[in-house]
Scaffold this motif. Structure first.
Motif, PDB file in Angstrom:
ATOM      1  N   VAL A  33      -2.150  -2.269   3.285  1.00 40.27           N
ATOM      2  CA  VAL A  33      -0.183  -1.863   2.722  1.00 40.27           C
ATOM      3  C   VAL A  33       0.235  -1.163   2.255  1.00 40.27           C
ATOM      4  O   VAL A  33       1.409  -0.762   2.360  1.00 40.27           O
ATOM      5  CB  VAL A  33      -0.640  -3.414   1.597  1.00 40.27           C
ATOM      6  N   TRP A  34      -0.134  -0.006   2.737  1.00 43.62           N
ATOM      7  CA  TRP A  34       0.193   1.618   2.375  1.00 43.62           C
ATOM      8  C   TRP A  34       0.618   1.773   3.840  1.00 43.62           C
ATOM      9  O   TRP A  34       1.732   2.133   3.688  1.00 43.62           O
ATOM     10  CB  TRP A  34      -0.070   2.586   1.298  1.00 43.62           C
ATOM     11  N   THR A  37       3.249  -0.701   4.748  1.00 43.65           N
ATOM     12  CA  THR A  37       4.673   0.233   3.937  1.00 43.65           C
ATOM     13  C   THR A  37       5.153   1.333   4.702  1.00 43.65           C
ATOM     14  O   THR A  37       6.753   1.069   5.142  1.00 43.65           O
ATOM     15  CB  THR A  37       4.549   0.333   2.091  1.00 43.65           C
ATOM     16  N   PHE A  40       7.093  -0.454   8.042  1.00 38.44           N
ATOM     17  CA  PHE A  40       7.927  -1.047   7.701  1.00 38.44           C
ATOM     18  C   PHE A  40       9.021  -0.221   7.339  1.00 38.44           C
ATOM     19  O   PHE A  40      10.401  -0.808   7.781  1.00 38.44           O
ATOM     20  CB  PHE A  40       7.662  -2.130   6.665  1.00 38.44           C
ATOM     21  N   ILE A  41       8.761   1.209   6.741  1.00 38.31           N
ATOM     22  CA  ILE A  41       9.356   1.930   6.025  1.00 38.31           C
ATOM     23  C   ILE A  41      10.790   2.129   7.241  1.00 38.31           C
ATOM     24  O   ILE A  41      11.713   2.808   7.234  1.00 38.31           O
ATOM     25  CB  ILE A  41       9.465   2.413   4.718  1.00 38.31           C
TER      26      ILE A  41
END
Length: 76
Positions: A33-34, A37, A40-41
């Motif tokens: 997830v980290w 993320t 994604f950013i």
């Protein structure tokens, strides 16, 4: 942004089949997830903010080092 499909394809079986109280499974979820993320950013900034550079390199490295410290401390 195709990484979302890969991340979901990884996390859905983990949530369905893995023992969620296992520390290694928790680390897998947190790490996936980290890093997802961060990606994604980076993609969001490139696509919607119209910035070719995306997320600044120092923020990527700092977040990866932070994750490495968390994982290393947990495994130690």
């Amino acid at each position: 942004m195709g990484g979302i499909i890969i991340i979901l394809a990884t996390l859905i079986p983990v949530f369905l089949l893995a023992k969620l109280e296992n520390i290694y499974v928790i680390l897998l979820i947190v790490t996936t997830v980290w890093m997802g993320t961060i990606g994604f950013i980076d993609d969001y900034i490139k696509k919607f903010k119209k910035d070719k550079e995306g997320l600044k390199g120092r923020f990527k490295v700092l977040s990866q080092v932070g994750l490495g410290i968390i994982v290393g401390t947990t495994l130690y």
